[in-house]
Design an enzyme around this catalytic site. Structure first.
Site, short mmCIF file in Angstrom:
data_model
loop_
_atom_site.label_atom_id
_atom_site.label_comp_id
_atom_site.label_asym_id
_atom_site.label_seq_id
_atom_site.Cartn_x
_atom_site.Cartn_y
_atom_site.Cartn_z
N LYS A 13 39.25 65.21 -31.74
CA LYS A 13 39.95 65.48 -32.99
C LYS A 13 39.99 66.97 -33.31
O LYS A 13 41.02 67.50 -33.70
CB LYS A 13 39.24 64.80 -34.18
CG LYS A 13 39.20 63.31 -34.16
CD LYS A 13 38.57 62.78 -35.45
CE LYS A 13 37.16 63.26 -35.71
NZ LYS A 13 36.14 62.77 -34.79
N ARG A 88 35.62 59.46 -43.83
CA ARG A 88 34.80 58.73 -42.87
C ARG A 88 34.28 57.41 -43.42
O ARG A 88 33.61 56.68 -42.71
CB ARG A 88 33.60 59.59 -42.48
CG ARG A 88 33.76 60.32 -41.15
CD ARG A 88 32.55 61.20 -41.03
NE ARG A 88 32.11 61.49 -39.71
CZ ARG A 88 32.31 62.65 -39.10
NH1 ARG A 88 33.04 63.59 -39.64
NH2 ARG A 88 31.78 62.86 -37.92
N ARG A 127 29.33 68.76 -24.09
CA ARG A 127 30.13 69.65 -24.95
C ARG A 127 29.36 70.93 -25.29
O ARG A 127 28.17 70.89 -25.57
CB ARG A 127 30.47 68.89 -26.22
CG ARG A 127 31.26 69.69 -27.23
CD ARG A 127 31.96 68.76 -28.15
NE ARG A 127 31.13 68.29 -29.24
CZ ARG A 127 31.61 67.61 -30.28
NH1 ARG A 127 32.88 67.30 -30.34
NH2 ARG A 127 30.81 67.21 -31.24
N ARG A 160 25.48 71.65 -29.83
CA ARG A 160 25.14 71.21 -31.18
C ARG A 160 23.89 70.32 -31.14
O ARG A 160 23.75 69.53 -30.22
CB ARG A 160 26.31 70.41 -31.78
CG ARG A 160 27.41 71.28 -32.30
CD ARG A 160 28.64 70.50 -32.67
NE ARG A 160 28.40 69.26 -33.40
CZ ARG A 160 29.38 68.53 -33.95
NH1 ARG A 160 30.64 68.93 -33.84
NH2 ARG A 160 29.12 67.42 -34.58
N ARG A 171 25.45 58.31 -33.82
CA ARG A 171 26.72 58.71 -34.45
C ARG A 171 27.82 57.72 -34.10
O ARG A 171 28.69 57.42 -34.91
CB ARG A 171 27.10 60.12 -33.99
CG ARG A 171 26.22 61.19 -34.62
CD ARG A 171 26.32 62.50 -33.88
NE ARG A 171 27.63 63.11 -33.98
CZ ARG A 171 28.11 63.96 -33.09
NH1 ARG A 171 27.42 64.28 -32.01
NH2 ARG A 171 29.30 64.48 -33.26
P1 AMP Z 1 31.61 66.35 -37.15
O1 AMP Z 1 31.65 67.78 -36.74
O2 AMP Z 1 32.90 65.91 -37.81
O3 AMP Z 1 31.19 65.44 -36.03
O4 AMP Z 1 30.48 66.22 -38.28
C1 AMP Z 1 29.14 66.52 -38.01
C2 AMP Z 1 28.22 65.86 -39.03
O5 AMP Z 1 28.56 66.32 -40.34
C3 AMP Z 1 28.36 64.35 -39.12
O6 AMP Z 1 27.57 63.67 -38.14
C4 AMP Z 1 27.87 64.09 -40.54
O7 AMP Z 1 26.46 64.19 -40.62
C5 AMP Z 1 28.45 65.27 -41.30
N1 AMP Z 1 29.81 64.97 -41.81
C6 AMP Z 1 30.98 65.56 -41.45
N2 AMP Z 1 32.03 65.05 -42.12
C7 AMP Z 1 31.50 64.07 -42.91
C8 AMP Z 1 32.07 63.13 -43.82
N3 AMP Z 1 33.39 63.09 -44.06
N4 AMP Z 1 31.22 62.28 -44.46
C9 AMP Z 1 29.89 62.30 -44.24
N5 AMP Z 1 29.29 63.14 -43.38
C10 AMP Z 1 30.08 64.03 -42.72
#
Ligand code: AMP
Length: 215
Positions: A13, A88, A127, A160, A171
């Site tokens: 994404k 989400r 990654r 990360r 996740r």
């Molecule tokens: P991402 O980079 O989108 O994978 O986000 C990394 C982490 O940030 C996720 O595993 C969540 O802990 C937190 N996070 C990001 N976006 C959201 C969201 N919309 N709602 C809740 N937690 C989020």
């Protein structure tokens, strides 16, 4: 254009969102990026979010909804944006509709980027991300020209914390339980297009463009 990108962690994404911003001239709005920046800056928000993120759990709805409300009201979002990683959960999707209604706007399209789960673990575990500009690499399928350095800005590449295997599996479970229902939610609203997220970045990007042209 107000586009939502749905898809499990590792579906690509973020990569597609970056390509789209270049093409459509609207910003990428990634709650993950905003939260990681807050953690790096040691702000109150960052301290609150860190323990959830490290475990691969979702940050509470009210926190991310607050972030998005503030972000979408900024002037650079006036012509649209690519939402990457938000919403989400169902309450987040409902909050998004409310915020947009208050701005006399609505979501134009939702793209669900779909990749089989067994491919995702491999993608995420390999990654690497640039500290400087956020560009993504993969140790096997998209390695940088020089090991550990970004091709674009020469920044250092890192893994990360939540891209470790155990956290990845958590996740993916969280995605299945909490986020996947949004696919049906947006489908019912007539907004959803499914995108095959397998293949090269270029192939996926072409599918994304085709889907948007048909909207
Ligand atoms: P991402 O980079 O989108 O994978 O986000 C990394 C982490 O940030 C996720 O595993 C969540 O802990 C937190 N996070 C990001 N976006 C959201 C969201 N919309 N709602 C809740 N937690 C989020």
């Amino acid at each position: 254009m107000r586009i939502v990108l749905l898809g499990p962690p590792g579906a690509g994404k973020g990569t597609q969102a970056k390509l789209l911003t270049g093409r459509l001239g609207v910003p990428q709005v990634s709650t993950g990026d905003i939260l990681r920046q807050a953690v790096a800056n040691g702000t109150q928000l960052g301290r609150e979010a860190k323990s959830f993120m490290d475990r691969g759990a979702l940050v509470p709805d009210e926190v991310v909804i607050g972030i998005i409300e503030e972000r979408l009201r900024k002037p650079d979002c006036a012509q649209g944006y690519i939402l990457d990683g938000f919403p989400r959960t169902l309450p987040q999707a409902e909050a998004l509709s409310r915020v947009l209604a208050s701005l006399h706007a609505s979501v134009d399209g939702v793209l669900s980027v779909e990749v089989p789960e067994e491919d995702l673990v491999e993608r995420l575990a390999g990654r690497r991300v640039c500290r400087g500009c956020g560009n993504m690499y993969h140790v096997d399928t998209n390695p940088p020209l020089q090991a550990g350095r970004c091709n674009t800005c020469d920044g250092a590449l890192y893994q990360r914390d939540d891209d470790k295997e155990e956290t990845i599996r958590h996740r993916l479970r969280v995605y299945r339980d909490q986020t996947q229902p949004l696919v049906a939610y947006y489908d019912k609203m007539g907004l959803l297009t499914r995108i095959d997220g397998r293949g090269t970045i270029e192939e996926i990007s072409q599918r994304v463009h085709r889907a948007l042209r048909q909207r």
